[in-house]
Every structure is written in C-alpha cells, then in structure tokens.
Design a protein around this motif. Structure first.
Motif, PDB file in Angstrom:
ATOM      1  N   PRO A 187     -30.573  37.819 -13.557  1.00 43.72           N
ATOM      2  CA  PRO A 187     -31.319  36.723 -12.936  1.00 43.72           C
ATOM      3  C   PRO A 187     -30.807  35.379 -13.431  1.00 43.72           C
ATOM      4  O   PRO A 187     -30.383  35.243 -14.583  1.00 43.72           O
ATOM      5  CB  PRO A 187     -32.758  36.975 -13.388  1.00 43.72           C
ATOM      6  N   VAL A 188     -30.841  34.372 -12.565  1.00 41.94           N
ATOM      7  CA  VAL A 188     -30.503  33.018 -12.998  1.00 41.94           C
ATOM      8  C   VAL A 188     -31.744  32.387 -13.627  1.00 41.94           C
ATOM      9  O   VAL A 188     -32.787  33.022 -13.742  1.00 41.94           O
ATOM     10  CB  VAL A 188     -29.949  32.189 -11.829  1.00 41.94           C
ATOM     11  N   THR A 189     -31.615  31.133 -14.023  1.00 36.56           N
ATOM     12  CA  THR A 189     -32.649  30.552 -14.884  1.00 36.56           C
ATOM     13  C   THR A 189     -33.798  29.886 -14.143  1.00 36.56           C
ATOM     14  O   THR A 189     -34.812  29.566 -14.760  1.00 36.56           O
ATOM     15  CB  THR A 189     -32.008  29.522 -15.831  1.00 36.56           C
ATOM     16  N   HIS A 190     -33.648  29.641 -12.842  1.00 40.97           N
ATOM     17  CA  HIS A 190     -34.671  28.906 -12.106  1.00 40.97           C
ATOM     18  C   HIS A 190     -35.017  29.617 -10.800  1.00 40.97           C
ATOM     19  O   HIS A 190     -34.258  30.464 -10.309  1.00 40.97           O
ATOM     20  CB  HIS A 190     -34.198  27.484 -11.790  1.00 40.97           C
ATOM     21  N   ILE A 191     -36.145  29.252 -10.242  1.00 38.84           N
ATOM     22  CA  ILE A 191     -36.588  29.761  -8.938  1.00 38.84           C
ATOM     23  C   ILE A 191     -36.161  28.773  -7.850  1.00 38.84           C
ATOM     24  O   ILE A 191     -36.235  27.561  -8.042  1.00 38.84           O
ATOM     25  CB  ILE A 191     -38.112  29.954  -8.926  1.00 38.84           C
ATOM     26  N   GLY A 192     -35.720  29.300  -6.706  1.00 40.29           N
ATOM     27  CA  GLY A 192     -35.412  28.444  -5.568  1.00 40.29           C
ATOM     28  C   GLY A 192     -34.007  27.897  -5.522  1.00 40.29           C
ATOM     29  O   GLY A 192     -33.741  26.935  -4.797  1.00 40.29           O
ATOM     30  N   ASP A 193     -33.075  28.500  -6.275  1.00 41.28           N
ATOM     31  CA  ASP A 193     -31.693  28.000  -6.282  1.00 41.28           C
ATOM     32  C   ASP A 193     -30.983  28.225  -4.946  1.00 41.28           C
ATOM     33  O   ASP A 193     -30.291  27.364  -4.438  1.00 41.28           O
ATOM     34  CB  ASP A 193     -30.881  28.693  -7.377  1.00 41.28           C
ATOM     35  N   GLU A 194     -31.124  29.407  -4.386  1.00 40.89           N
ATOM     36  CA  GLU A 194     -30.353  29.928  -3.248  1.00 40.89           C
ATOM     37  C   GLU A 194     -28.859  29.965  -3.579  1.00 40.89           C
ATOM     38  O   GLU A 194     -28.065  29.112  -3.176  1.00 40.89           O
ATOM     39  CB  GLU A 194     -30.587  29.163  -1.947  1.00 40.89           C
ATOM     40  N   LEU A 195     -28.493  31.000  -4.352  1.00 44.67           N
ATOM     41  CA  LEU A 195     -27.086  31.248  -4.635  1.00 44.67           C
ATOM     42  C   LEU A 195     -26.338  31.447  -3.326  1.00 44.67           C
ATOM     43  O   LEU A 195     -26.834  32.087  -2.404  1.00 44.67           O
ATOM     44  CB  LEU A 195     -26.931  32.499  -5.509  1.00 44.67           C
ATOM     45  N   HIS A 196     -25.149  30.905  -3.260  1.00 51.71           N
ATOM     46  CA  HIS A 196     -24.411  30.989  -1.988  1.00 51.71           C
ATOM     47  C   HIS A 196     -23.036  31.588  -2.228  1.00 51.71           C
ATOM     48  O   HIS A 196     -22.921  32.659  -2.824  1.00 51.71           O
ATOM     49  CB  HIS A 196     -24.346  29.605  -1.326  1.00 51.71           C
ATOM     50  N   HIS A 197     -21.972  30.923  -1.776  1.00 51.50           N
ATOM     51  CA  HIS A 197     -20.628  31.469  -1.925  1.00 51.50           C
ATOM     52  C   HIS A 197     -20.240  31.528  -3.405  1.00 51.50           C
ATOM     53  O   HIS A 197     -20.529  30.607  -4.157  1.00 51.50           O
ATOM     54  CB  HIS A 197     -19.610  30.601  -1.192  1.00 51.50           C
ATOM     55  N   SER A 198     -19.558  32.603  -3.783  1.00 47.93           N
ATOM     56  CA  SER A 198     -19.095  32.741  -5.158  1.00 47.93           C
ATOM     57  C   SER A 198     -17.579  32.586  -5.218  1.00 47.93           C
ATOM     58  O   SER A 198     -16.882  32.726  -4.214  1.00 47.93           O
ATOM     59  CB  SER A 198     -19.497  34.114  -5.719  1.00 47.93           C
TER      60      SER A 198
END
Length: 359
Positions: A82-93
């Motif tokens: 998991p990343v550190t915050h809510i609501g990031d919306e990870l996109h292209h890597s």
C-alpha cells in the motif's frame, strides 16, 4: 507499460547514480528484436491497483503477481504494497533505468516509479531488495514538485539515458491545463526542474515517447485536470477542455517544433507508440473519443504528418462515442485496451501504413 511492469530475474543490489554513455552492457537490450530473441520469460509482474471510485476508503497498492508456471503460487497475487495516502490514483508506471541506459554497466533497473495522478505525489518502489515483496523507497511530495516547477497531476514516467526520470504532468496544482509540462527527477529522485524550454509547454498533456535516432519526442493531449478529475463530461469537449493535438519536440533539447491538429477524427489522443524498430520514423496514437487509430510519420522535408489508419476505425465495430481506447502496445500486433466496453482489440500490422482487425 501502463499500470503494470514485468520482471524477469531479481535485480542487482546497487542503485544507479551515473549517466548512460558507455560501451559495456547495462539494463535492458540493444533493440526490441534482441529482447524478443534473448529475453527470458518474466517470473513476476507488478500491477498498480486503484480504489478511486470504488467507495473503498483505502490507499492504492502495488500488487506483485507470480507469473512462473512452475511456482505453487502461479497466477496469484503474492504481495500487496500500500502507498502512504488515500486518493492518490496510481497511474502509469516506469523504471528508473531501462534500455535507454543499455550502454551503461553501472545502471541498474532497481526502482519502479509510480506517479499519482490526482494527489501529485510520485512514489519510488524498491523492487531489488526483495522482488517478491517490494518496499517503498521514497515519496516525492506534490508540494515539492509544485514549488519548484509549478507542475501537478503527474502521469507517464520514462527513464532517460542521462539517468534522469522524465514525467509528463497534466496541469498545475489547481488543475489548469495551461500549467502542464514535463517534470525531471535526478537519479536520486530529487526534483530537478522542467524538461521543456520556457514557453514551449504543450496545449494539454498526457503520454509521450521519444525517438533519439530521429531527435524527436512526441506527446499527446488528454485534457484539463479540472475537467477529467470529476468524471468525463462530453460538454467539456465542446468547451475546449480536452485535446486533439500531437506535439513534436526536439530531442533532447525540449523545443516545441510542431503541433499536429488531428481534427474531429482525433479527439482525445492518448497512448503514443513508435514502431519498435529504433530506426523507424513512424508511430501510432489511439484517439479515445473518436475511436480511431492515427498514424504519425516523418515526411521528406523533415516535418511530421498524420493520417487515420484506413483499415482501423474502431467506430465501425462499436457505436460512436461508446468506446474509449486508452492503451496500446506495438509488436507486430497492436493491442488496444478499450475500457468503456471492457475489451481488447488486436489489429494486425501488415505494414506501417495499414492495420486490420485480426481477432
């Protein structure tokens, strides 16, 4: 790759800090053909998983999937980071180092770069210490990016031969498209500045792809973050809040040389892909709203032009405006992901100018 990254063998232990200009072999392959012929089968894949819009109030995460058919956990998710915050919306890597650094023996593909479209953060994930259970290495904060560059809404990440990371950003921190451009991070993932020259930002931002042998980078145009972050509204297209252009840049100089207007047949051009032969001056872009595949190419006088692929107009197969193509991959078969109709199309590339539906 948008949303996923593959790994074939465990990455080495040391990180890259130098430029990629030497004769010995570094990460990746000299050509895509060499990768096809000599590359081992991937054993792991990393997939970004997003909770935005689901009603689940949890941080997005990076899933590790086992692709080894001889493994007892084959085809299963074996780890979630998991990343550190809510609501990031990870996109292209993207990777910190890739075939652009193939000539540098000190360069190593160790870190996965995860831009967060909505929050503006960029996560850096260590995949080398334990490839089956990656760990968070660093978070580049949105405030740092905005303060030093004015950029927000990071999207596509590519590694450069210099060792830097380049990320397209779709607007300023308020969501205005006029503030978009290209973020540079150094090899330690510190904010370095903007890539494009002052006054040479595109009209809108989205994806980009560079072709060093033709000294060219081409970027595409989605829309203003203030419009798309609340959900797609067709009226916003008529209001001029979405794009229809390709931008042609001098590479690596960052000067905007030409803008291609795709017109009403090229609304919302998204993923940009050159042919995998690094000597070719031809590529494709999927135009989401008009459901067309557009070919772009260099002309005899050195300028760039475009045309709608004559045998590949997806609206003939689906109702107009009912299909949005948002991802494409170019081997000999072009795979096009269509997220509104939940399907994937595979047109065969007979030649650089022609494509036909082959599935």
């Amino acid at each position: 790759m948008a949303g996923a990254a593959a790994v074939d063998v465990p990455a080495p232990a040391a990180a890259n800090g130098g430029a990629c200009c030497h004769a010995a072999k570094g990460p990746g392959y000299a050509t895509p053909l060499e990768a096809m012929e000599k590359g081992p089968r991937e054993k792991l894949i990393y997939v970004t998983c997003v909770y935005n819009g689901t009603g689940i109030n949890k941080p997005d995460y990076l899933a590790t999937v086992d692709l080894d058919p001889n493994s007892p956990t084959y085809s299963q998710v074996i780890h979630r980071l998991p990343v550190t915050h809510i609501g990031d919306e990870l996109h292209h890597s993207g990777w910190n180092s890739c075939s652009s650094c193939h000539g540098d023996p000190s360069a190593e593909r160790r870190f996965l770069i995860l831009p967060s479209l909505l929050s503006g953060r960029v996560y850096v994930v260590d995949t080398a210490t334990d490839p089956r259970a990656p760990s968070l290495h660093k978070v580049v904060q949105a405030e740092d990016i905005a303060e030093k560059t004015g950029l927000g809404f990071p999207h596509t990440s590519h590694c450069l031969a210099s060792g830097d990371i380049m990320i397209s950003c779709l607007g300023d921190k308020e969501g205005n498209a006029a503030g978009n451009g290209f973020l540079l991070l150094d090899s330690e993932f510190n904010v370095k500045g903007r890539w494009e020259k002052p006054g040479h930002s595109p009209l809108f931002g989205y994806d980009f792809w560079y072709q060093p042998r033709h000294k060219t980078m081409i970027s595409s145009t989605w829309g203003a973050p203030a419009a798309f972050r609340t959900g797609f509204n067709l009226q916003h297209v008529q209001d001029g809040l979405y794009g229809r252009h390709l931008h042609v840049y001098d590479w690596p100089g960052g000067e905007l040389k030409q803008t291609l207007d795709l017109g009403d047949t090229g609304l919302l051009p998204l993923e940009v892909r050159f042919l995998h032969d690094p000597s070719k001056d031809t590529g494709y872009v999927g135009c989401a709203l008009t459901s067309n595949m557009v070919r772009f190419f260099k002309t005899a006088d050195g300028s760039w032009s475009h045309e709608v692929c004559p045998c590949y107009m997806l609206k003939f197969f689906f109702p107009p405006n009912n299909l949005i193509s948002n991802s494409l991959t170019l081997p000999m078969i072009m795979f096009v992901g269509c997220y509104r109709c939940k399907t994937t199309e595979g047109p065969q590339l007979d030649s650089a100018r022609n494509a036909r539906i082959d599935n």
